[in-house]
Design a protein around this motif. Structure first.
Motif, PDB file in Angstrom:
ATOM      1  N   GLU A  58       0.833  -1.189   0.000  1.00 27.15           N
ATOM      2  CA  GLU A  58       0.000   0.000   0.000  1.00 27.15           C
ATOM      3  C   GLU A  58       0.878   1.253   0.000  1.00 27.15           C
ATOM      4  N   TRP A  59       0.351   2.316  -0.590  1.00 26.53           N
ATOM      5  CA  TRP A  59       1.184   3.514  -0.726  1.00 26.53           C
ATOM      6  C   TRP A  59       1.543   4.115   0.636  1.00 26.53           C
ATOM      7  N   LYS A  60       0.722   3.930   1.640  1.00 26.34           N
ATOM      8  CA  LYS A  60       1.040   4.449   2.965  1.00 26.34           C
ATOM      9  C   LYS A  60       2.224   3.721   3.587  1.00 26.34           C
ATOM     10  N   GLN A  61       2.441   2.475   3.170  1.00 25.00           N
ATOM     11  CA  GLN A  61       3.584   1.723   3.662  1.00 25.00           C
ATOM     12  C   GLN A  61       4.829   1.969   2.821  1.00 25.00           C
ATOM     13  N   PHE A  62       4.635   2.243   1.543  1.00 24.45           N
ATOM     14  CA  PHE A  62       5.790   2.494   0.674  1.00 24.45           C
ATOM     15  C   PHE A  62       6.385   3.868   0.950  1.00 24.45           C
ATOM     16  N   PHE A  63       5.523   4.861   1.162  1.00 23.25           N
ATOM     17  CA  PHE A  63       5.980   6.215   1.478  1.00 23.25           C
ATOM     18  C   PHE A  63       5.778   6.454   2.967  1.00 23.25           C
ATOM     19  N   THR A  64       6.868   6.513   3.697  1.00 23.61           N
ATOM     20  CA  THR A  64       6.784   6.625   5.161  1.00 23.61           C
ATOM     21  C   THR A  64       6.852   8.068   5.650  1.00 23.61           C
ATOM     22  N   ASP A  65       7.204   9.010   4.788  1.00 27.56           N
ATOM     23  CA  ASP A  65       7.259  10.416   5.179  1.00 27.56           C
ATOM     24  C   ASP A  65       5.841  10.915   5.475  1.00 27.56           C
ATOM     25  N   THR A  66       5.626  11.416   6.682  1.00 25.08           N
ATOM     26  CA  THR A  66       4.276  11.833   7.084  1.00 25.08           C
ATOM     27  C   THR A  66       3.760  13.013   6.259  1.00 25.08           C
ATOM     28  N   THR A  67       4.658  13.935   5.907  1.00 23.87           N
ATOM     29  CA  THR A  67       4.231  15.070   5.074  1.00 23.87           C
ATOM     30  C   THR A  67       3.782  14.591   3.707  1.00 23.87           C
ATOM     31  N   LEU A  68       4.549  13.679   3.113  1.00 24.17           N
ATOM     32  CA  LEU A  68       4.189  13.125   1.810  1.00 24.17           C
ATOM     33  C   LEU A  68       2.896  12.330   1.906  1.00 24.17           C
ATOM     34  N   GLY A  70       0.450  12.899   3.924  1.00 25.44           N
ATOM     35  CA  GLY A  70      -0.635  13.867   4.009  1.00 25.44           C
ATOM     36  C   GLY A  70      -0.984  14.465   2.661  1.00 25.44           C
ATOM     37  N   LEU A  71       0.044  14.772   1.857  1.00 24.11           N
ATOM     38  CA  LEU A  71      -0.183  15.332   0.519  1.00 24.11           C
ATOM     39  C   LEU A  71      -0.929  14.341  -0.364  1.00 24.11           C
ATOM     40  N   ILE A  72      -0.495  13.079  -0.332  1.00 21.44           N
ATOM     41  CA  ILE A  72      -1.151  12.062  -1.155  1.00 21.44           C
ATOM     42  C   ILE A  72      -2.594  11.851  -0.703  1.00 21.44           C
ATOM     43  N   GLY A  73      -2.796  11.804   0.614  1.00 26.25           N
ATOM     44  CA  GLY A  73      -4.149  11.613   1.135  1.00 26.25           C
ATOM     45  C   GLY A  73      -5.095  12.719   0.706  1.00 26.25           C
ATOM     46  N   ARG A  74      -4.608  13.966   0.762  1.00 28.29           N
ATOM     47  CA  ARG A  74      -5.473  15.083   0.345  1.00 28.29           C
ATOM     48  C   ARG A  74      -5.710  15.054  -1.159  1.00 28.29           C
ATOM     49  N   ALA A  75      -4.717  14.628  -1.910  1.00 32.93           N
ATOM     50  CA  ALA A  75      -4.868  14.566  -3.366  1.00 32.93           C
ATOM     51  C   ALA A  75      -5.896  13.511  -3.770  1.00 32.93           C
ATOM     52  N   ALA A 186       4.656  12.265  -5.275  1.00 32.66           N
ATOM     53  CA  ALA A 186       5.930  11.870  -4.680  1.00 32.66           C
ATOM     54  C   ALA A 186       7.103  12.505  -5.418  1.00 32.66           C
ATOM     55  N   ASN A 187       7.073  12.463  -6.743  1.00 37.28           N
ATOM     56  CA  ASN A 187       8.168  13.057  -7.516  1.00 37.28           C
ATOM     57  C   ASN A 187       8.264  14.561  -7.297  1.00 37.28           C
ATOM     58  N   SER A 188       7.122  15.226  -7.247  1.00 37.26           N
ATOM     59  CA  SER A 188       7.119  16.668  -7.015  1.00 37.26           C
ATOM     60  C   SER A 188       7.640  16.986  -5.617  1.00 37.26           C
ATOM     61  N   TYR A 189       7.288  16.172  -4.649  1.00 34.74           N
ATOM     62  CA  TYR A 189       7.745  16.376  -3.272  1.00 34.74           C
ATOM     63  C   TYR A 189       9.264  16.199  -3.177  1.00 34.74           C
ATOM     64  N   TYR A 190       9.780  15.157  -3.830  1.00 35.91           N
ATOM     65  CA  TYR A 190      11.226  14.931  -3.807  1.00 35.91           C
ATOM     66  C   TYR A 190      11.971  16.027  -4.576  1.00 35.91           C
ATOM     67  N   ASN A 191      11.342  16.545  -5.608  1.00 33.72           N
ATOM     68  CA  ASN A 191      11.949  17.661  -6.331  1.00 33.72           C
ATOM     69  C   ASN A 191      11.995  18.904  -5.453  1.00 33.72           C
ATOM     70  N   LEU A 192      10.959  19.084  -4.621  1.00 33.82           N
ATOM     71  CA  LEU A 192      10.941  20.196  -3.677  1.00 33.82           C
ATOM     72  C   LEU A 192      12.074  20.066  -2.664  1.00 33.82           C
ATOM     73  N   LEU A 193      12.292  18.859  -2.175  1.00 31.17           N
ATOM     74  CA  LEU A 193      13.389  18.628  -1.228  1.00 31.17           C
ATOM     75  C   LEU A 193      14.744  18.892  -1.892  1.00 31.17           C
ATOM     76  N   MET A 194      14.878  18.522  -3.166  1.00 31.96           N
ATOM     77  CA  MET A 194      16.125  18.785  -3.880  1.00 31.96           C
ATOM     78  C   MET A 194      16.362  20.282  -4.029  1.00 31.96           C
ATOM     79  N   VAL A 465      10.277   5.669  -7.124  1.00 35.08           N
ATOM     80  CA  VAL A 465       8.849   5.970  -7.299  1.00 35.08           C
ATOM     81  C   VAL A 465       8.368   5.452  -8.652  1.00 35.08           C
ATOM     82  N   GLU A 466       9.163   5.667  -9.694  1.00 35.96           N
ATOM     83  CA  GLU A 466       8.786   5.227 -11.033  1.00 35.96           C
ATOM     84  C   GLU A 466       8.718   3.700 -11.107  1.00 35.96           C
ATOM     85  N   LEU A 467       9.632   3.018 -10.409  1.00 33.24           N
ATOM     86  CA  LEU A 467       9.575   1.560 -10.374  1.00 33.24           C
ATOM     87  C   LEU A 467       8.292   1.102  -9.685  1.00 33.24           C
TER      88      LEU A 467
END
Length: 476
Positions: A58-68, A70-75, A186-194, A465-467
């Motif tokens: 499940e995506w909640k288990q694959f992405f463990t960052d709480t901010t991410l 939250g973003l996915i949940g709202r989306a 996820a990609n946009s979030y990681y780009n923001l961190l970069m 993420v793409e994989l």
């Protein structure tokens, strides 16, 4: 005698329907697909087993960052593309309900009242006046009708199959939209961190440039450096300073993008995660390529489209054969309103059966069948193409992850080397054993190496993420 005849006629139709051995169309069979046993011989692929795949996580288990999270949940609740996909499901569901009712007869009810006033000089007018003593005729009727097509050739069954497959196609299409949305977030979030990491690098480099500029100015005051050296150091500082507003702009736009993907108004996003503090999964099992047929929603959606196209061929073929219909009507009828519902005198009824065979339709039915067959073949091609593309996407993601790991190792060593070079260049410049160009060059290479390293880390996260997406993860 009449009732007996009607019963015989109805039973005959049922016998024809029951013993009709010729069913049009063919049942769906998945077309042959050339699938490899595994994706590639990379290190990542070698760690996988046949029954394991990150697509089942499940995506909640694959992405463990709480901010991410939250973003996915709202989306998932606010994204408009996903909302449109849900509406398409509702539309397909309505058509499916309609197709399920195809077995039932069509029933209608009609009430009518009319008055006819013939010409007094006409035969009808003269007869009415002579025999009935009136100059008009009234007619009142209340009737119900029934029409039932017997599915001898399986046309209604194929229509139901097509409607069900179309519904499932839109359902899987919604899942495909969700997997893409999760990956985009996820990609946009990681780009923001970069961008955040690169912004810190640029600011740190500006501070370092201030120190170097001050140092060279002191050397110039002491007569050990020229104004040209000062200008070169200032130019290097300006190069780093120019990055700051550029990265701030990109960072603000990336935050707006994330908010819009979540169905929210543009604005800032609160987060406290850093790029280097984001863990990268080391073990990414992929399963076997055959699992894509059940894991990837877009592949499943295309297969449902193929099933629908296959059923439509049966519908088109059945339209060329005779159709058997039973019709019945009955009600009350009278020429006086007072006698309208007088029972049983006002009752009437009819039952009929018909066989309709299309003979000449200007080639329309034959063309419909030919087109349906072509569309089925097109659906086969699209199914094979999307399966091939899916395997290619997984293979490409594995290659990226494997090679980016090597790039990251080299980039990390390069950052350490260039940072050490800056320190040594400054020390040598102070002692007169290096010139200002060596200091400026070392600083420029250190900035470039640090920015590159941040980008490679972001690429690693995006590749994972793409994989995950290409294997079919993200819709659970």
């Amino acid at each position: 005698m009449t009732l007996k005849y009607i019963r015989i006629q109805i039973v005959s139709f049922f016998i024809v329907a029951g013993f009709a051995a010729c069913r049009v169309g063919r049942n769906y069979e998945r077309p042959a697909l050339a699938l490899p046993n595994q994706y590639s011989d990379t290190v990542l692929a070698a760690t996988t087993t046949a029954d394991s795949s990150i697509a089942t996580i499940e995506w909640k288990q694959f992405f463990t960052d709480t901010t991410l999270q939250g973003l996915i949940g709202r989306a998932l609740s606010g994204n408009y593309d996903l909302q449109l996909a849900l509406k398409r499901i509702e539309t397909a569901q309505a058509y499916l309900k309609q197709a399920k009712l195809g077995w039932l007869p069509a029933v209608n009810l009609q009430a009518a009242a009319s008055t006819s006033i013939p010409s007094k000089n006409s035969l009808n007018g003269t007869s009415l006046n002579t025999f009935l003593g009136t100059d008009h005729i009234e007619d009142y009727s209340l009737s119900g009708g029934l029409s039932w097509e017997i599915d001898v050739w399986g046309k209604i069954k194929r229509r139901k199959e097509a409607a069900l497959a179309s519904y499932l196609e839109t359902y899987e299409g919604m899942h495909a939209v969700q997997t893409g949305l999760v990956a985009d977030i996820a990609n946009s979030y990681y780009n923001l961190l970069m961008l955040d990491a690169q912004l810190n690098i640029a600011r740190s480099n500006v501070s370092l440039s201030d120190t170097i500029v001050q140092m060279i100015r002191l050397q110039k005051t002491a007569g050990e450096a020229t104004e040209l050296a000062v200008q070169q150091a200032v130019a290097q500082r300006q190069t780093a300073a120019l990055l700051i507003p550029q990265l701030e702009q990109a960072k603000a736009i990336e935050q707006n993008t994330l908010r819009i993907l979540a169905g929210e108004l543009p604005g800032t996003i609160a987060y406290n995660t850093t790029l280097t503090g984001t863990p990268l999964r080391e073990l990414l099992p992929t399963g076997v390529p055959a699992a894509l047929l059940s894991n990837r929603p877009d592949v499943r959606a295309q297969e449902m489209a193929l099933k629908a196209a296959n059923a439509e061929v049966g519908v088109a073929q059945a339209s060329m054969y005779p159709s058997l219909n039973i019709t019945a009507s009955g009600g009350v009828n009278a020429f006086k309103a007072s006698d309208w519902f007088t029972l049983p005198a006002s009752l009437f009824g009819t039952v009929a059966g018909s066989i309709t065979q299309p003979i000449f339709q200007r080639g329309q039915l034959k063309t419909n069948l030919e087109v349906a067959k072509v569309q089925r073949e097109e659906a086969v091609i699209r199914f094979r193409q999307i399966t091939l593309d899916a395997i290619g996407e997984v293979s490409n993601s594995l290659v990226k992850l494997d090679k980016l790991k090597t790039q990251q190792q080299i980039a990390s060593e390069q950052v350490n080397t260039t940072q050490l070079a800056v320190v040594q260049a400054r020390m040598l410049f102070r002692s007169g054993m290096a010139n200002y160009l060596e200091v400026v060059t070392a600083q420029g290479k250190s900035l470039e190496a640090s920015l590159t390293q941040a980008d490679i880390i972001r690429q690693q996260l995006s590749a994972s993420v793409e994989l995950y997406r290409s294997l079919g993860g993200g819709w659970k």
